[in-house]
Write a protein that holds these residues in place. Structure first.
Motif, PDB file in Angstrom:
ATOM      1  N   HIS A  64       0.862  -1.182   0.000  1.00 37.55           N
ATOM      2  CA  HIS A  64       0.000   0.000   0.000  1.00 37.55           C
ATOM      3  C   HIS A  64       0.898   1.231   0.000  1.00 37.55           C
ATOM      4  N   HIS A  65       0.682   2.131  -0.948  1.00 34.42           N
ATOM      5  CA  HIS A  65       1.458   3.368  -1.065  1.00 34.42           C
ATOM      6  C   HIS A  65       0.586   4.544  -0.624  1.00 34.42           C
ATOM      7  N   VAL A  66       1.146   5.396   0.221  1.00 35.52           N
ATOM      8  CA  VAL A  66       0.445   6.586   0.706  1.00 35.52           C
ATOM      9  C   VAL A  66       1.308   7.803   0.388  1.00 35.52           C
ATOM     10  N   ASP A  67       0.724   8.801  -0.254  1.00 32.66           N
ATOM     11  CA  ASP A  67       1.440  10.027  -0.584  1.00 32.66           C
ATOM     12  C   ASP A  67       1.097  11.074   0.465  1.00 32.66           C
ATOM     13  N   TYR A  68       2.083  11.443   1.277  1.00 35.99           N
ATOM     14  CA  TYR A  68       1.847  12.399   2.357  1.00 35.99           C
ATOM     15  C   TYR A  68       1.817  13.846   1.880  1.00 35.99           C
ATOM     16  N   ARG A  69       2.182  14.085   0.622  1.00 35.91           N
ATOM     17  CA  ARG A  69       2.084  15.447   0.086  1.00 35.91           C
ATOM     18  C   ARG A  69       0.653  15.763  -0.306  1.00 35.91           C
ATOM     19  N   TYR A  70      -0.029  14.767  -0.832  1.00 36.71           N
ATOM     20  CA  TYR A  70      -1.424  14.915  -1.261  1.00 36.71           C
ATOM     21  C   TYR A  70      -2.217  13.818  -0.580  1.00 36.71           C
ATOM     22  N   ASN A  71      -3.169  14.170   0.230  1.00 34.82           N
ATOM     23  CA  ASN A  71      -3.933  13.177   0.990  1.00 34.82           C
ATOM     24  C   ASN A  71      -4.829  12.299   0.130  1.00 34.82           C
ATOM     25  N   ASP A  72      -4.991  12.632  -1.140  1.00 31.69           N
ATOM     26  CA  ASP A  72      -5.920  11.872  -1.974  1.00 31.69           C
ATOM     27  C   ASP A  72      -5.261  10.706  -2.713  1.00 31.69           C
ATOM     28  N   LEU A  73      -3.953  10.478  -2.533  1.00 30.63           N
ATOM     29  CA  LEU A  73      -3.279   9.410  -3.259  1.00 30.63           C
ATOM     30  C   LEU A  73      -3.018   8.224  -2.346  1.00 30.63           C
ATOM     31  N   ASN A  74      -3.762   7.146  -2.574  1.00 32.36           N
ATOM     32  CA  ASN A  74      -3.566   5.876  -1.903  1.00 32.36           C
ATOM     33  C   ASN A  74      -3.626   4.803  -2.970  1.00 32.36           C
ATOM     34  N   LEU A  75      -2.590   4.001  -3.058  1.00 33.84           N
ATOM     35  CA  LEU A  75      -2.510   2.984  -4.104  1.00 33.84           C
ATOM     36  C   LEU A  75      -2.167   1.648  -3.469  1.00 33.84           C
ATOM     37  N   THR A  76      -2.953   0.633  -3.754  1.00 34.89           N
ATOM     38  CA  THR A  76      -2.669  -0.720  -3.290  1.00 34.89           C
ATOM     39  C   THR A  76      -2.298  -1.560  -4.498  1.00 34.89           C
ATOM     40  N   SER A  77      -1.197  -2.301  -4.381  1.00 31.52           N
ATOM     41  CA  SER A  77      -0.757  -3.147  -5.491  1.00 31.52           C
ATOM     42  C   SER A  77      -0.574  -4.580  -5.009  1.00 31.52           C
ATOM     43  N   PHE A  78      -0.822  -5.511  -5.905  1.00 36.25           N
ATOM     44  CA  PHE A  78      -0.643  -6.928  -5.650  1.00 36.25           C
ATOM     45  C   PHE A  78       0.457  -7.415  -6.575  1.00 36.25           C
ATOM     46  N   ARG A  79       1.410  -8.143  -6.011  1.00 30.90           N
ATOM     47  CA  ARG A  79       2.538  -8.600  -6.818  1.00 30.90           C
ATOM     48  C   ARG A  79       2.762 -10.089  -6.591  1.00 30.90           C
ATOM     49  N   PHE A  80       3.127 -10.773  -7.664  1.00 32.24           N
ATOM     50  CA  PHE A  80       3.445 -12.189  -7.624  1.00 32.24           C
ATOM     51  C   PHE A  80       4.771 -12.380  -8.308  1.00 32.24           C
ATOM     52  N   GLY A  81       5.572 -13.311  -7.852  1.00 33.64           N
ATOM     53  CA  GLY A  81       6.860 -13.535  -8.455  1.00 33.64           C
ATOM     54  C   GLY A  81       7.499 -14.831  -8.008  1.00 33.64           C
ATOM     55  N   ILE A  82       8.770 -14.970  -8.353  1.00 32.29           N
ATOM     56  CA  ILE A  82       9.526 -16.141  -7.929  1.00 32.29           C
ATOM     57  C   ILE A  82      10.665 -15.692  -7.030  1.00 32.29           C
ATOM     58  N   SER A  83      11.102 -16.584  -6.166  1.00 32.98           N
ATOM     59  CA  SER A  83      12.218 -16.316  -5.261  1.00 32.98           C
ATOM     60  C   SER A  83      13.193 -17.475  -5.343  1.00 32.98           C
ATOM     61  N   TRP A  84      14.466 -17.143  -5.162  1.00 34.97           N
ATOM     62  CA  TRP A  84      15.483 -18.185  -5.096  1.00 34.97           C
ATOM     63  C   TRP A  84      16.529 -17.764  -4.098  1.00 34.97           C
TER      64      TRP A  84
END
Length: 85
Positions: A64-84
């Motif tokens: 979840h990304h929150v922009d403290y400069r502008y209170n109206d920007l909140n972005l949630t992202s879902f990520r999938f990947g591989i790990s080694w």
């Protein structure tokens, strides 16, 4: 266009047989392109890695990304990947 978000990650204790390892992450972020370009953004989230083999796993994460400069920007992202390791 994109995001740059280095993170500090804490990997918790293994669950059960050790194949699932949960983690939490947080850190600063910067969006690139558009009106939101620049720092002032903080991201936090977590997920888990499911180890299929001792050195190869599948990772799922939500941030979840929150922009403290502008209170109206909140972005949630879902990520999938591989790990080694």
């Amino acid at each position: 266009i994109g995001a740059f978000s280095p993170a500090v990650t804490y990997h918790a204790q293994k669950i059960g047989t050790g194949r699932i390892v949960p983690f939490a992450s947080t850190g600063p972020a910067m969006f690139l392109g558009g009106d939101g370009t620049g720092f002032g953004i903080w991201q936090f989230g977590g997920g888990a890695t499911f180890w299929i083999k001792p050195r190869f796993g599948i990772r799922a994460e939500v941030r979840h990304h929150v922009d403290y400069r502008y209170n109206d920007l909140n972005l949630t992202s879902f990520r999938f990947g591989i790990s080694w390791r």
